[in-house]
Design a protein around this motif. Structure first.
Motif, PDB file in Angstrom:
ATOM      1  N   GLU A 261       0.861  -1.076   0.001  1.00 52.42           N
ATOM      2  CA  GLU A 261       0.065   0.092  -0.014  1.00 52.42           C
ATOM      3  C   GLU A 261       0.853   1.390  -0.034  1.00 52.42           C
ATOM      4  OE1 GLU A 261      -3.327   2.533  -0.084  1.00 52.42           O
ATOM      5  OE2 GLU A 261      -2.955   0.522  -0.489  1.00 52.42           O
ATOM      6  N   ARG A 262       2.061   1.231   0.737  1.00 53.05           N
ATOM      7  CA  ARG A 262       2.773   2.372   0.750  1.00 53.05           C
ATOM      8  C   ARG A 262       3.502   2.664  -0.557  1.00 53.05           C
ATOM      9  NH1 ARG A 262       8.119   3.270   4.786  1.00 53.05           N
ATOM     10  NH2 ARG A 262       8.688   5.315   3.918  1.00 53.05           N
ATOM     11  N   ILE A 263       3.960   1.504  -1.167  1.00 54.89           N
ATOM     12  CA  ILE A 263       4.522   1.554  -2.771  1.00 54.89           C
ATOM     13  C   ILE A 263       3.488   2.052  -3.696  1.00 54.89           C
ATOM     14  CG2 ILE A 263       5.376   0.400  -4.415  1.00 54.89           C
ATOM     15  CD1 ILE A 263       6.980  -1.403  -2.389  1.00 54.89           C
ATOM     16  N   SER A 266       3.129   5.588  -3.555  1.00 52.96           N
ATOM     17  CA  SER A 266       4.627   6.687  -3.650  1.00 52.96           C
ATOM     18  C   SER A 266       4.931   6.438  -5.256  1.00 52.96           C
ATOM     19  CB  SER A 266       5.658   5.879  -2.918  1.00 52.96           C
ATOM     20  OG  SER A 266       6.044   4.870  -3.431  1.00 52.96           O
ATOM     21  N   SER A 267       6.107   7.126  -5.616  1.00 58.37           N
ATOM     22  CA  SER A 267       6.316   7.091  -6.981  1.00 58.37           C
ATOM     23  C   SER A 267       7.473   6.272  -7.307  1.00 58.37           C
ATOM     24  CB  SER A 267       7.138   8.450  -7.197  1.00 58.37           C
ATOM     25  OG  SER A 267       8.201   8.728  -6.295  1.00 58.37           O
ATOM     26  N   ILE A 268       7.536   5.038  -6.652  1.00 57.84           N
ATOM     27  CA  ILE A 268       8.631   4.041  -6.780  1.00 57.84           C
ATOM     28  C   ILE A 268       7.999   2.661  -7.057  1.00 57.84           C
ATOM     29  CG2 ILE A 268      10.276   5.063  -5.133  1.00 57.84           C
ATOM     30  CD1 ILE A 268       9.406   2.899  -2.963  1.00 57.84           C
ATOM     31  N   VAL A 450      12.852   5.382  -2.449  1.00 56.29           N
ATOM     32  CA  VAL A 450      12.267   6.715  -2.434  1.00 56.29           C
ATOM     33  C   VAL A 450      13.526   7.619  -2.418  1.00 56.29           C
ATOM     34  CG1 VAL A 450      11.068   8.627  -1.231  1.00 56.29           C
ATOM     35  CG2 VAL A 450      10.115   6.343  -1.255  1.00 56.29           C
ATOM     36  N   ASN A 451      14.409   7.526  -1.741  1.00 57.75           N
ATOM     37  CA  ASN A 451      15.696   8.303  -1.783  1.00 57.75           C
ATOM     38  C   ASN A 451      16.282   8.369  -2.791  1.00 57.75           C
ATOM     39  OD1 ASN A 451      15.129   9.442   0.958  1.00 57.75           O
ATOM     40  ND2 ASN A 451      16.392   8.077   2.097  1.00 57.75           N
TER      41      ASN A 451
END
Length: 669
Positions: A261-263, A266-268, A450-451
């Protein structure tokens, strides 16, 4: 193929020995032997713009193209013509020579050892000195750490003092030597004593000579931000699915759903992929034990989160108990390591979750017949370095096995580039603590991705006194340094012949500066495999002899005598290779089992260095331990031999039998 993969290469006087393989035709020319070293062929590598001539002293044929730099040849003849030394060379020791080269256009190879810059994060770059005295003076200085820091800073600012002696410095980041193939071979190696440094394996100063040349089809350099934005991470969960693991499987599912869900938010989404392997134990015909390992979801470059979630829902604990508490967990790790998509990923992680020790090479129910330490070394190969993070659930039921399991996982989870161990444990198998542990690992993987997508490196390793670094971030930084080295087209030093320490002079624990690899041909690897088989058979016969009444070497000579008349008596990696069987009466040490390519290495083999009296004095328990290590290495050699895509041809005109494989020095016998 080589021209497409090599970005830059370092050359030096390094020699690869040859040994019996395919038998040359009767009367065929033989390569010259290295003077004073029986059994070693003379070999050379070409310098830039070298071209073959039909006769010594003649110019290359009109329109003849220059050979690719660092092309490898055997030397069949030497001749002086017009005041210049010429070499008659050929790409294959068992075939006819193909032309002549001026010796000045070549570099001799005299040792089968290739160094590669170690990818450990936060290690100062290697400094190369034009002479030994300045390096000796640096190592003798009580404040050498401060001096190294100053020299590195001066080198970066191009303000080195004239008397520094520093000739060149390792580029940073540096490409890994397999993905962007380069050689950094040894001209000389000398043992030294360094005040305050005690390092297992000793400390050496190495003299290297190198030539570096970019190829014309190299891609343009990219910025760090651009390179990191392309960095992809692959993660394979290897989960114990035996009885008692149900609640941990469920908790892992919870973590995975949260991460998905977090992925998704996000943009990754295209930068992280997951795979899933379940393992149990040796089947042994037991009903209900339907698999040893099962790939529930393979690691793929294009990740389908919904399909992965459906796959993890199918993971269930077994309804049948094992024959014992120990399990074949290495089979699960091996299944993960063999997934085909790993080359697509710069970040490579295997997260192993279990509550039991693993079956080692000496266990008759082991399916891998490999030891944890050897599997870790293989996983840490420079071109595919994979961090194995083990999570041991120290449940009350397995209390008597905790010590054994911790020892095994400390070996299995040693990550070669950083020389750190990523083994974690959960006291009492506490479910809440397990959940927090796996949540943190997953969060670190996502945050690192992400980084990276924003051009930022993984966090630096902490100081020694600080809390241990996150395994994900610690290994991730090393992986990203290698990725940047490959993508940013960094090159090794251009031209040098200088001295360096094979350890970090600034570190009191003497971190290694180089990974040491022995370049072996297929024939050579087969000879080592057969030598190990001879030692294995002799050890087994010695153990089977009543009361140990016969000596180890008596048994070894019996095995060799049998092999002289029966070529199948020694196991071979390929039946087409001729066996290398020394005269039994001339075998006085284990070194006599192999050709000079092993006996003349500057880094000595631990097993083959044993003296006869030492081997004769081994107890049965010590012989069993010896056998375990031998059989584990044989399995690794077999996997190398079959891994055709990772063999490197140093001459496109030579056959596959002349290709070489970099074998880590720790996996030599």
């Amino acid at each position: 193929m080589l021209a497409k993969t090599v970005k830059a290469a370092l050359l030096a006087g390094v020699f690869l020995g040859s040994l019996a393989g395919a038998v040359p035709p009767v009367g065929a020319a033989q390569p010259l032997a290295v003077e004073g070293v029986p059994g070693l062929d003379q070999r050379i590598l070409t310098r830039p713009l070298a071209a073959l001539s039909a006769t010594p002293g003649a110019n290359p044929a009109a329109g003849a193209a220059a050979l690719p730099t660092f092309t490898h040849f055997y030397v069949f003849e030497r001749k002086v013509e017009g005041g210049k030394s010429w070499l008659r060379v050929g790409p294959n020791r068992n075939q006819a020579p193909t032309g002549w080269l001026p010796e000045s256009a070549t570099v001799p190879w005299r040792q089968a050892v290739a160094l590669a810059f170690n990818q450990a994060p936060n290690r100062p770059p290697v400094l190369f000195f034009d002479q030994r005295p300045p390096l000796d003076a640096l190592l003798a200085d009580q404040h050498r750490g401060e001096r190294v820091t100053r020299l590195v800073e001066d080198a970066r600012s191009r303000s080195l003092p004239p008397d520094s002696g520093v000739l060149a410095m390792e580029p940073q980041p540096v490409a890994d030597f397999r993905s962007s193939f380069y050689l950094l071979p040894i001209l000389e190696a000398q043992d030294v004593q360094v005040p305050g440094v005690r390092r297992r394996g000793g400390t050496k100063l190495v003299k290297v000579a190198s030539v570096s040349l970019p190829l014309p089809d190299e891609p343009d350099e990219v910025t760090q931000q651009q390179a990191l934005a392309e960095f992809k991470t692959g993660v394979v969960f290897v989960i114990d699915t035996t009885m008692s693991m149900g609640k941990y499987i469920d908790r892992t599912r919870t973590t995975v759903r949260r991460v998905m869900e977090r992925i998704r938010q996000s943009s990754i989404g295209d930068k992280v992929s997951f795979g899933l392997v379940g393992f149990r134990d040796a089947l042994d015909g037991r009903s209900g034990a339907d698999y040893l390992t099962r790939v529930f979801y393979p690691l793929q470059e294009t990740f389908d989160a919904s399909a992965f979630l459906k796959s993890i829902e199918k993971v269930e604990e077994s309804k049948d108990s094992n024959a014992g508490f120990v399990e074949d967990g290495l089979a699960g790790v091996q299944a993960a390591l063999r997934m085909e998509s790993w080359p697509k990923f710069g970040g490579r992680y295997i997260i192993m979750i279990t509550d039991a020790p693993v079956r080692e090479a000496n266990d008759p129910r082991s399916s891998t017949r490999i030891n944890p330490s050897d599997m870790a070394t293989d996983a840490g190969s420079p071109d595919r370095a994979t961090a194995i993070i083990s999570i041991l659930l120290k449940t009350p039921q397995g209390k008597e096995y905790h010590s054994q399991a911790e020892s095994q996982f400390n070996q299995l989870s040693r990550f070669r580039p950083t020389d750190r161990r990523y083994s974690l444990s959960v006291p009492d198998g506490d479910l809440e603590r397990f959940g927090a542990t796996i949540d943190q690992l997953a969060d670190d993987i996502v945050q690192m991705s992400v980084n990276a997508s924003q051009g930022r490196m993984a966090g630096s390793a902490p100081a020694a006194a600080a809390a241990p670094a996150s395994p994900v971030l610690d290994a991730g930084r090393a992986m990203q340094l290698a990725w940047l080295g490959n993508r940013q087209n960094t090159r090794a030093p251009t031209v040098l012949e200088g001295w360096a320490a094979d350890f970090d002079p600034a570190d009191p624990m003497a971190r290694q500066s180089f990974d040491v690899n022995v370049l072996l041909t297929r024939n050579q690897l087969n000879e080592l495999y057969q030598a190990l088989d001879a030692i294995s058979q002799a050890s087994t016969r010695r153990l089977d002899a009543a009361g140990g009444s016969q000596s180890f070497f008596a048994q070894l000579r019996h095995v060799l005598a049998t092999a002289q008349t029966d070529p199948t008596a020694l196991q071979s990696l390929d039946p087409n290779f001729a066996s290398h069987v020394p005269n039994p009466d001339e075998v006085r040490s284990l070194k006599d089992l192999v050709s000079g390519f092993v006996n003349h290495l500057p880094y000595q083999s631990s097993l083959l260095s044993h003296r006869q009296e030492t081997l004769e004095a081994l107890s049965d328990a010590q012989l069993h331990e010896l056998l375990t290590g031998i059989r584990s290495k044989q399995q690794i050699y077999k996997s190398y031999f079959q891994d055709v895509d990772r063999w490197v041809k140093l001459n496109p005109a030579a056959g596959l039998e002349e290709a070489v494989y970099p074998v880590p020095i720790s996996l030599m016998p």
